[in-house]
Design a protein around this motif. Sequence first.
Motif, PDB file in Angstrom:
ATOM      1  N   GLU A 165       0.823  -1.213   0.000  1.00 47.63           N
ATOM      2  CA  GLU A 165       0.000   0.000   0.000  1.00 47.63           C
ATOM      3  C   GLU A 165       0.854   1.258   0.000  1.00 47.63           C
ATOM      4  OE1 GLU A 165       0.413  -0.595   4.504  1.00 47.63           O
ATOM      5  OE2 GLU A 165       0.434  -1.810   2.668  1.00 47.63           O
ATOM      6  N   GLN A 166       2.139   1.131   0.379  1.00 47.70           N
ATOM      7  CA  GLN A 166       3.035   2.288   0.354  1.00 47.70           C
ATOM      8  C   GLN A 166       3.541   2.602  -1.056  1.00 47.70           C
ATOM      9  OE1 GLN A 166       5.719   1.231   3.937  1.00 47.70           O
ATOM     10  NE2 GLN A 166       5.296   3.423   4.111  1.00 47.70           N
ATOM     11  N   GLY A 204       1.078   2.544  -3.670  1.00 46.31           N
ATOM     12  CA  GLY A 204      -0.140   2.826  -4.405  1.00 46.31           C
ATOM     13  C   GLY A 204      -1.015   1.636  -4.696  1.00 46.31           C
ATOM     14  N   THR A 233       5.971   5.846  -1.766  1.00 45.15           N
ATOM     15  CA  THR A 233       5.306   7.009  -2.352  1.00 45.15           C
ATOM     16  C   THR A 233       3.998   7.317  -1.636  1.00 45.15           C
ATOM     17  OG1 THR A 233       4.269   5.519  -3.960  1.00 45.15           O
ATOM     18  CG2 THR A 233       6.298   6.633  -4.635  1.00 45.15           C
ATOM     19  N   HIS A 234       3.505   6.336  -0.853  1.00 37.03           N
ATOM     20  CA  HIS A 234       2.234   6.472  -0.152  1.00 37.03           C
ATOM     21  C   HIS A 234       2.425   6.115   1.324  1.00 37.03           C
ATOM     22  CE1 HIS A 234       1.004   6.229  -4.334  1.00 37.03           C
ATOM     23  NE2 HIS A 234      -0.232   6.519  -4.022  1.00 37.03           N
ATOM     24  N   ARG A 235       1.468   6.544   2.126  1.00 40.83           N
ATOM     25  CA  ARG A 235       1.525   6.270   3.562  1.00 40.83           C
ATOM     26  C   ARG A 235       1.159   4.821   3.862  1.00 40.83           C
ATOM     27  NH1 ARG A 235      -2.130  11.611   4.229  1.00 40.83           N
ATOM     28  NH2 ARG A 235      -0.520  13.079   3.510  1.00 40.83           N
ATOM     29  N   ARG A 287      -6.827   8.433   6.267  1.00 44.17           N
ATOM     30  CA  ARG A 287      -5.925   8.532   5.127  1.00 44.17           C
ATOM     31  C   ARG A 287      -5.103   9.819   5.146  1.00 44.17           C
ATOM     32  NH1 ARG A 287      -8.183   9.257   0.119  1.00 44.17           N
ATOM     33  NH2 ARG A 287      -6.392   8.295  -0.939  1.00 44.17           N
ATOM     34  N   LEU A 333       4.032  12.185   1.558  1.00 47.38           N
ATOM     35  CA  LEU A 333       3.573  10.963   0.907  1.00 47.38           C
ATOM     36  C   LEU A 333       2.084  11.058   0.592  1.00 47.38           C
ATOM     37  CD1 LEU A 333       5.368   8.294   3.139  1.00 47.38           C
ATOM     38  CD2 LEU A 333       6.139   9.250   0.954  1.00 47.38           C
ATOM     39  N   ALA A 334       1.674  10.422  -0.492  1.00 45.26           N
ATOM     40  CA  ALA A 334       0.257  10.386  -0.851  1.00 45.26           C
ATOM     41  C   ALA A 334      -0.494   9.470   0.111  1.00 45.26           C
ATOM     42  CB  ALA A 334       0.097   9.878  -2.281  1.00 45.26           C
ATOM     43  N   PRO A 335      -1.787   9.705   0.303  1.00 47.54           N
ATOM     44  CA  PRO A 335      -2.576   8.772   1.129  1.00 47.54           C
ATOM     45  C   PRO A 335      -2.631   7.398   0.466  1.00 47.54           C
ATOM     46  CG  PRO A 335      -3.758  10.835   0.748  1.00 47.54           C
ATOM     47  CD  PRO A 335      -2.587  10.828  -0.185  1.00 47.54           C
ATOM     48  N   TRP A 336      -2.816   6.353   1.299  1.00 51.45           N
ATOM     49  CA  TRP A 336      -2.994   5.026   0.709  1.00 51.45           C
ATOM     50  C   TRP A 336      -4.275   4.987  -0.133  1.00 51.45           C
ATOM     51  CZ3 TRP A 336      -7.524   3.999   3.113  1.00 51.45           C
ATOM     52  CH2 TRP A 336      -7.683   4.383   4.454  1.00 51.45           C
ATOM     53  N   VAL A 337      -4.348   4.031  -1.028  1.00 54.05           N
ATOM     54  CA  VAL A 337      -5.444   3.954  -1.994  1.00 54.05           C
ATOM     55  C   VAL A 337      -6.500   2.971  -1.497  1.00 54.05           C
ATOM     56  CG1 VAL A 337      -6.082   3.409  -4.373  1.00 54.05           C
ATOM     57  CG2 VAL A 337      -3.866   4.504  -3.877  1.00 54.05           C
TER      58      VAL A 337
END
Length: 335
Positions: free
Chosen positions: A173-174, A176, A200-202, A210, A217-221
């Motif tokens: 999840e980190q 995307g 790239t993501h949390r 989120r 970092l972008a929020p998880w998807v």
Amino acid sequence: MPRPEIVDLFAGPGGLDVAARDLGYEVTGIEFDQDACDTRTAAGLLTLQGDVRDFGPHKFPNATVLAGGPPCQTFTVAGSGAGRRALDEVIEFVKRMARGEDVRSQLAVLDDERTGLVLEPLRWALEAMRDGRPYEAIILEQVPAVLPVWEEYAKVLSANGYWVAKPKVLHTEQFGVPQTRRRAILVARLNRIVELPSPTHRMYRKGVPRDHGDPRLAPWVPMSAVLDRPAPFEVISNYGTGGDPKSRGRRSSDEPAFTVTGKVSRNRVVGRDGAELPRFSEAEAGILQTFPAGYPWSGRAIAQQIGNAIPPLLGRAVLTAALGTAEDYATGGES
């Protein structure tokens, strides 16, 4: 200039190969399973059907990158556990192989022959070295239980001129992927510094919104961002519970999916009112693994193919960090 070539051992339905192809690489996957080969053929992926143990680097003289994800069934929590019990033996085999011993005839001591397959990438790497054509890069992935094996691999490769990023368990999840899944990753480059990809993501944490976490970092998807379902839902998972109904987890459509396995169809999907909804289709399971929508899943045991694959989005992150694009790699310009 011809495209750089990758040989992918235990290639499955193409998780890493889809990512590599998107980055411009020529990839040939070796895969034993007929169903996975059917999918690969439908997806236009170059495939040699057969047992990895029957081949070696000489079959692919132009390949400069070795990749692989050996079968994980004996190492997973949901599997037989034979691989986890045999870790000490497997690590000892790695040491013996590094000393030049051919241990293949002795792998019968392992409770499950699939456990010994985790040694095949090392055999290929060592044979390539002995042939005077060592791979320029090596990229391997497996379930977290195999991390100690990759750490032993790292010692062997380092002693033979490779720069090896410290093997580590990455959280999908980190990068995307709309799913929580962990994979032990090893990347090595011959006489060149290499690193694992940076998130790239949390990281997902139950109950943590989120928008909390590192602002860089972008929020998880969440599942809702990738699945075309008309209303919010909850997934009730039996994964990792040992069948104990009290241990079943729940996640809403506004969270990442549980790890997608070959038993994904056992997960119930319910509406917010508790009404039963259609369970995840094979196409939806593939999307949660970040395969392209409409990926041409073929053959039988499609759910198992999907569950065994590395998510292409994670594969892309690892390949980009280790190699760059094919153009970058060919010109020596990758970071």
